[in-house]
Enzyme design. Sequence first.
Site: not given
Length: 351
Positions: A245, A328, A330
């Site tokens: 990011c 992202h 995750e």
Amino acid sequence: MKAVLGLEDGTFVVGDGFGVEGRCSGELVFTTQMTGYMEALTDPSYAGQILMFTYPLIGNYGVDLQNFESPRVQAAGCVVREIARVPASRPPVAEYFEENALLGISGVDTRSLTIKTRTCGTLRASLIVGGEDGNEAVRLARSAPPITGTDLIERVSCTAPYTISGPGKRIALIDLGVKRHIIESLRYRGAEIHVFPHNAAADDLMAAEPDALFISNGPGDPKRAAGAIRCVGELAGELPIIGICMGIQVAALALGAETYKMKFGHRGTNQPVRYRDGKIYITTQNHGFAVDEESLPEGCTVSYRNVNDGTVEGFENSDLSITCVQFHPEAHGGPRDTEMHFFDRIYREIP
């Protein structure tokens, strides 16, 4: 309790307030995710912004602290079409907002506000809970500082270094507002993580004898991350560098590239990106700035690209061992399509 949301272009809407009486200002941004509302609200990248959900019903499974990406709600305010008053589990979002002195508005036409944002670009806004003076809300919105002139990273970064033990590779992580599940994804693979504040010096990072440097997500304009940009510039080529990011933007700036503010950004859990091999992944995203592809220096190659608008979603520099993504991997909330694809690969490639 009434509430009013005012925009810098003179628009205002009156709705029902939830949380406590008060006022806040910031950019009005929208996210298209249907679930994961607490993950979004507690994401430090939303600091200084008023977060609007396009999905019409928010809060139907209550508040679960296990879903938090940081210890508290980071968004300045919350805008929804309808807030669930009797969720499947407790506490309700409205009750949590009241107990924690947070600001929200419901009963407004989020569809029209989203269309306005897509048409006009991101606008400064002000939310007044406990009042309905639209002219005052507009005045406050117009007086709010632009996000490019606000230092938001300092608000969400840790203030002192700390270590998360692990048996595996040692990673120095610059905390620009790191999400909890980025750390969890690294911990799951056994990493020993040394977390540093946003303004840490390169010498401090290297004193931990890391095997790699990781640059986290964070709020606002990446050009405000001066310390992290300086560290990446000094350490590029010395050890592998990974960014997520804001991390990709910081790495690009450190290499001499440029970033720019997007019209309304990418926020949601359904953003498609195309990997260099042609495969498409659905990703979670939350950013209002992007890397200018034309400014990337020689040696950098785009690895991921947004399917919707073609913007850079990842780049690599094999000579300098830099691997970065804009999305992202995750997730939390959102699809985990790229969690193993990204974290397994970057961890495996750390010497």
